[in-house]
Design an enzyme around this catalytic site. Structure first.
Site, PDB file in Angstrom:
ATOM      1  N   ASP A 262     -59.472 106.811-133.978  1.00  0.00           N
ATOM      2  CA  ASP A 262     -59.939 108.120-133.534  1.00  0.00           C
ATOM      3  C   ASP A 262     -58.842 108.941-132.872  1.00  0.00           C
ATOM      4  O   ASP A 262     -57.798 108.423-132.474  1.00  0.00           O
ATOM      5  CB  ASP A 262     -61.085 107.955-132.529  1.00  0.00           C
ATOM      6  N   ASP A 263     -59.138 110.231-132.738  1.00  0.00           N
ATOM      7  CA  ASP A 263     -58.411 111.198-131.903  1.00  0.00           C
ATOM      8  C   ASP A 263     -57.074 111.650-132.472  1.00  0.00           C
ATOM      9  O   ASP A 263     -56.328 112.352-131.779  1.00  0.00           O
ATOM     10  CB  ASP A 263     -58.200 110.663-130.480  1.00  0.00           C
ATOM     11  N   HIS A 312     -63.534 114.236-136.651  1.00  0.00           N
ATOM     12  CA  HIS A 312     -63.959 113.806-135.316  1.00  0.00           C
ATOM     13  C   HIS A 312     -64.229 115.039-134.453  1.00  0.00           C
ATOM     14  O   HIS A 312     -64.032 114.993-133.240  1.00  0.00           O
ATOM     15  CB  HIS A 312     -62.876 112.927-134.695  1.00  0.00           C
ATOM     16  N   HIS A 316     -63.383 117.861-129.824  1.00  0.00           N
ATOM     17  CA  HIS A 316     -63.801 116.645-129.136  1.00  0.00           C
ATOM     18  C   HIS A 316     -64.729 116.954-127.958  1.00  0.00           C
ATOM     19  O   HIS A 316     -64.565 116.448-126.845  1.00  0.00           O
ATOM     20  CB  HIS A 316     -62.603 115.831-128.647  1.00  0.00           C
ATOM     21  N   HIS A 406     -58.259 103.768-131.077  1.00  0.00           N
ATOM     22  CA  HIS A 406     -57.698 105.106-130.914  1.00  0.00           C
ATOM     23  C   HIS A 406     -56.202 105.061-131.191  1.00  0.00           C
ATOM     24  O   HIS A 406     -55.585 103.991-131.170  1.00  0.00           O
ATOM     25  CB  HIS A 406     -57.968 105.645-129.507  1.00  0.00           C
TER      26      HIS A 406
END
Length: 433
Positions: A262-263, A312, A316, A406
């Site tokens: 993620d991210d 995603h 966020h 992540h």
């Protein structure tokens, strides 16, 4: 960077002249306006694409068809699979079809060549031309737009040219994997001729994944091998993938495990992809829109190496605290940005913090997206410690799991150990689609 990134192939029609099949496609990219060309292909692939057109329930619907550059080898049935995306209004549908080695090879040439000049299987069409009378093309298959007379003239010219040069230049050839041209390298270093493709249709009846009318069943997850094929760059890894069909996904079938990140994109994205490539395992990246703006090259790098990409959100944010309109923006905006860079639709979505409500789930379901959650959280964002990240997986039961990680330095450091551990558990590390 490969020039195929950002190219879009819009399929406009399928036709047959003198027992030779053709596709009319429009090739466009950021650098070049749309160019219509006639693509000479084998009859087997043309039949499978024509079958998709014949599935239309509403003959008056104005659908658009976009050919994917993705291909996979189904070793069990000795054939190749690709897909196209059928779009109507805001709805899109991915439809798989069986294709030949020649189609796969030609697709590779289109995606890697900066210009269509020199590609013998492509013939540019005139920019403007009157529509011919369909009654004059007696042997034509049903197709979306009728250009029979133009095609006949082009085909006749092509035949004459081929007769003149045919004795000197083979129409199609493959080189050994140890040879000069990596674009024609086949699975396992083996080579096959185009003539071997014609028997494929007799072998595919028992496998739905390579059926020309295949659509993944809604009640199960279809697992298929995505191994090296000529249409993939030579540096892509041999990986498996799991096709997700549920709106909400927390896990995958036993015997498999999914590593998700993620991210990103971030300064670690390409390094993570390199580790996955080194160990020849799958991976799925969930990118934040505002980071896509900062690291567009990393998005392309992940796509180039064959890994899956999902959204995603744009910023966020916790989407359950937003209005429906803002939820929609947070989902669709990064999709548009990623699709512009990769030329592929974005189907996978992971909500920030895993937060969801009925409005969000309904929107995901109505737009044919797949929400990807997880059942193992490494808490790498919290510990920032490679040993603790590794131990979080070692202490869990990873069989059939979707693992949340992540893009951090600690995750990158722990990744080789994690992969080796999962390999020792005899688990197949897959990409999600």
């Amino acid at each position: 960077m490969p020039v195929y990134l950002g190219k879009v192939l819009e399929l406009q029609s399928v036709s047959n002249q003198a027992d030779q099949s053709y596709l009319t496609i429009k090739i466009s990219s950021e650098q070049e306006p749309g160019t219509e060309v006639l693509w000479k292909i084998d009859n087997t692939t043309a039949d499978h694409l024509q079958a998709i057109f014949e599935q239309e329930l509403d003959p008056d619907a104005v659908n658009k068809y976009r050919l994917s550059f993705y291909t996979a080898r189904d070793s069990a049935n000795s054939c190749y699979v690709s897909y196209l995306t059928r779009t109507y209004c805001e709805q899109s549908e991915r439809i798989y079809f069986t294709c030949s080695e020649q189609y796969v090879h030609d697709l590779q040439s289109i995606r890697t060549n900066e210009s269509i000049d020199g590609l013998e299987f492509l013939t540019p069409l005139p920019e403007t031309a009157p529509e011919p009378d369909s009654s004059k093309s007696e042997n034509a298959r049903p197709y979306l737009s009728n250009r029979g007379l133009i095609w006949s003239a082009i085909v006749l010219m092509s035949i004459i040219i081929l007769m003149l040069i045919g004795s000197a230049v083979p129409a199609f050839s493959y080189k050994m994997a140890s040879g000069i041209d990596a674009d024609t390298q086949l699975v396992g270093g083996m080579t096959k001729t185009v003539d071997s493709i014609e028997g494929l249709t007799s072998e595919i009846g028992s496998i739905t994944a390579v059926n020309p009318q295949f659509q993944a069943p809604a009640a199960e997850q279809k697992i298929a091998k995505a191994v090296d094929a000529p249409a993939r760059p030579a540096n892509e890894p041999v990986v498996s993938f799991v096709e997700l069909n549920d709106t909400l996904n927390f896990s995958i079938p036993k015997g498999h495990v999914a590593l998700t990140f993620d991210d990103g994109p971030s300064k670690f994205t390409e390094k993570i992809a390199d580790v996955l490539k080194e160990y020849r395992v799958g991976g799925t990246f969930f990118f934040i829109g505002e980071n896509v703006e900062k690291y567009p090259e990393s998005v392309q790098y992940v796509k180039e190496h064959g890994y899956s990409i999902g959204s995603h959100s744009m910023h966020h944010l916790e989407l359950t605290k937003l209005s429906k309109a803002k939820q929609k923006y947070e989902i669709t905006q990064p999709n548009e940005m990623i699709e512009k860079l990769t030329g592929e639709p974005v189907v996978l979505f992971r909500p920030p913090y895993g937060a969801k409500n009925k409005a969000l789930v309904d929107y995901i379901n109505n737009t044919n997206h797949k929400m990807v959650l997880w059942d193992i959280d490494t808490l790498d964002w919290k510990s920032r410690n490679a040993d603790k990240i590794y131990q979080s997986i070692q202490n869990a039961q990873p069989d059939g799991s979707i693992i949340l990680m992540h893009e951090t330095k600690a995750t990158l450091e722990a990744l080789p150990r994690i992969i080796k551990y999962l390999q020792d558990q005899k688990l197949d590390m897959v990409s999600l689609r």
